[in-house]
Design a protein around this motif. Structure first.
Motif, short mmCIF file in Angstrom:
data_model
loop_
_atom_site.label_atom_id
_atom_site.label_comp_id
_atom_site.label_asym_id
_atom_site.label_seq_id
_atom_site.Cartn_x
_atom_site.Cartn_y
_atom_site.Cartn_z
N ASP A 1 0.74 -1.31 -0.18
CA ASP A 1 -0.18 0.09 0.09
C ASP A 1 0.92 1.18 -0.02
O ASP A 1 0.88 2.10 -0.77
N ARG A 2 1.79 1.26 0.81
CA ARG A 2 2.88 2.34 1.08
C ARG A 2 3.59 2.59 -0.26
O ARG A 2 3.89 3.82 -0.88
N ASP B 1 0.95 4.10 -2.78
CA ASP B 1 0.55 5.49 -2.64
C ASP B 1 1.86 6.61 -2.87
O ASP B 1 1.63 7.45 -3.56
N GLY C 1 0.63 11.48 4.21
CA GLY C 1 -0.07 10.02 4.05
C GLY C 1 0.65 8.83 4.88
O GLY C 1 0.00 8.03 5.33
N ARG D 1 -6.87 5.44 4.47
CA ARG D 1 -6.40 5.38 3.01
C ARG D 1 -7.53 5.40 1.96
O ARG D 1 -7.23 6.03 0.97
N ARG E 1 -8.25 9.15 0.98
CA ARG E 1 -6.90 9.52 0.59
C ARG E 1 -6.79 9.24 -1.10
O ARG E 1 -6.64 10.24 -1.80
N LEU E 2 -7.23 7.92 -1.39
CA LEU E 2 -7.01 7.71 -2.67
C LEU E 2 -8.16 8.21 -3.53
O LEU E 2 -8.09 8.55 -4.51
N SER F 1 -7.42 11.74 -3.98
CA SER F 1 -6.34 12.18 -4.99
C SER F 1 -6.67 11.62 -6.37
O SER F 1 -6.43 12.51 -7.29
N SER G 1 -4.97 14.94 5.74
CA SER G 1 -4.06 14.06 6.21
C SER G 1 -3.26 14.37 7.37
O SER G 1 -3.23 13.77 8.44
#
Ligand SMILES: CCCCCCCC/C=C\CCCCCCCC(=O)OC[C@H](COP(=O)(O)O[C@@H]1[C@H](O)[C@H](OP(=O)(O)O)[C@@H](O)[C@H](O)[C@H]1O)OC(=O)CCCCCCC/C=C\CCCCCCCC
Ligand SMILES: Nc1ccn([C@@H]2O[C@H](COP(=O)(O)O)[C@@H](O)[C@H]2O)c(=O)n1
Ligand SMILES: [Mg+2]
Ligand SMILES: [Mg+2]
Length: 204
Positions: free
Chosen positions: A90-91, A94, A126, A150, A153-154, A157, A183
């Protein structure tokens, strides 16, 4: 917040997970394919300014992150290594999304230092949101709170970048400002949540 949709979404995700499981793909393979897809979409399209098509590719592959867990559950292959792999990938995903934007606007032919700075802030804040939760879990408390987890945020963005790709003015800069603020607030919310739990548990 979106995490609360999980039970409802699982009615859709679980049958897809069952179908994917029949292909023989393992949960870890799905995690890795999803990550390659997001990274490829972000770094293959965004630096060239192809924000719409990059976002389409990323949106397809980001859903693999919901299917890997579903496949793991329906096949009984849930593993601690899988959970570890999922969170780390995931990181990577991102970071790739914001790096793609930064690479676009740091170029000499399209410089926009406001966007570069905002995207960098969103990348770092994030990551800090996620790190705060991971570290909290490491010391035995929970921090699954906040207005910009998350999923949120997704969505912010990808909608901002995708609409920018369609030529909507100001949407990218406004989206990144919103995301940066949300965030930062989420980091504070997680710190406060951890502090409160520790105050209760460490009372003499
Ligand atoms: C018109 C042209 C523009 C194109 C627009 C494209 C729009 C794209 C919009 C949306 C697509 C994004 C969908 C988001 C899908 C989210 C997938 C996802 O991430 O699922 C997994 C996620 C997290 O699960 P984990 O528990 O495995 O992960 C943990 C998490 O990462 C923690 O992060 P933290 O919060 O701490 O930072 C980590 O700490 C932890 O390590 C890690 O394990 O699950 C969720 O987030 C659950 C719910 C997601 C629900 C998303 C529903 C979205 C559904 C539809 C959106 C459609 C919107 C369409 C808008 C279109 C507008 C034009
Ligand atoms: N390769 C994987 C990926 C995930 N898991 C398990 O699923 C949980 C996360 O589920 P999502 O629906 O949020 O992706 C994770 O905590 C693991 O328990 C897995 O085993 N292997
Ligand atoms: Mg997942
Ligand atoms: Mg994941």
């Amino acid at each position: 917040m979106l995490n609360q949709l999980r039970p409802a979404l699982s009615r859709v995700i679980t049958p897809v997970g069952r179908a994917l499981a029949r292909t023989g793909l393992t949960p870890n393979a799905i995690t890795i394919i999803g990550t390659f897809g997001v990274v490829g979409g972000a770094l293959g399209f965004y630096p060239r300014g192809e924000f719409f098509w990059g976002t389409v590719v990323i949106t397809i592959f980001v859903f693999f992150d919901m299917f890997d867990g579903a496949v793991a559950r329906v096949t009984g292959k849930t593993s601690r290594f899988g959970a570890f792999l999922d969170s780390n990938m995931d990181r990577v995903s991102d970071a790739a999304i914001f790096s793609g934007v930064i690479l676009r606007f740091a170029r000499q032919d399209h410089p926009d230092m406001m966007i570069v700075g905002l995207a960098l802030f969103c990348l770092v804040s994030g990551a800090l949101v996620s790190y705060a939760r991971a570290r909290a879990e490491g010391i035995g408390v929970g921090a699954t709170v906040g207005i910009a987890e998350r999923g949120e945020r997704l969505i912010v963005s990808l909608v901002a970048i995708g609409l920018d790709g369609l030529g909507v003015p100001y949407v990218l800069v406004v989206g990144l400002w919103l995301l940066a603020l949300a965030s930062a607030i989420t980091v504070v919310q997680r710190f406060v949540a951890v502090r409160k739990q520790l105050e209760v548990s460490e009372q003499p």
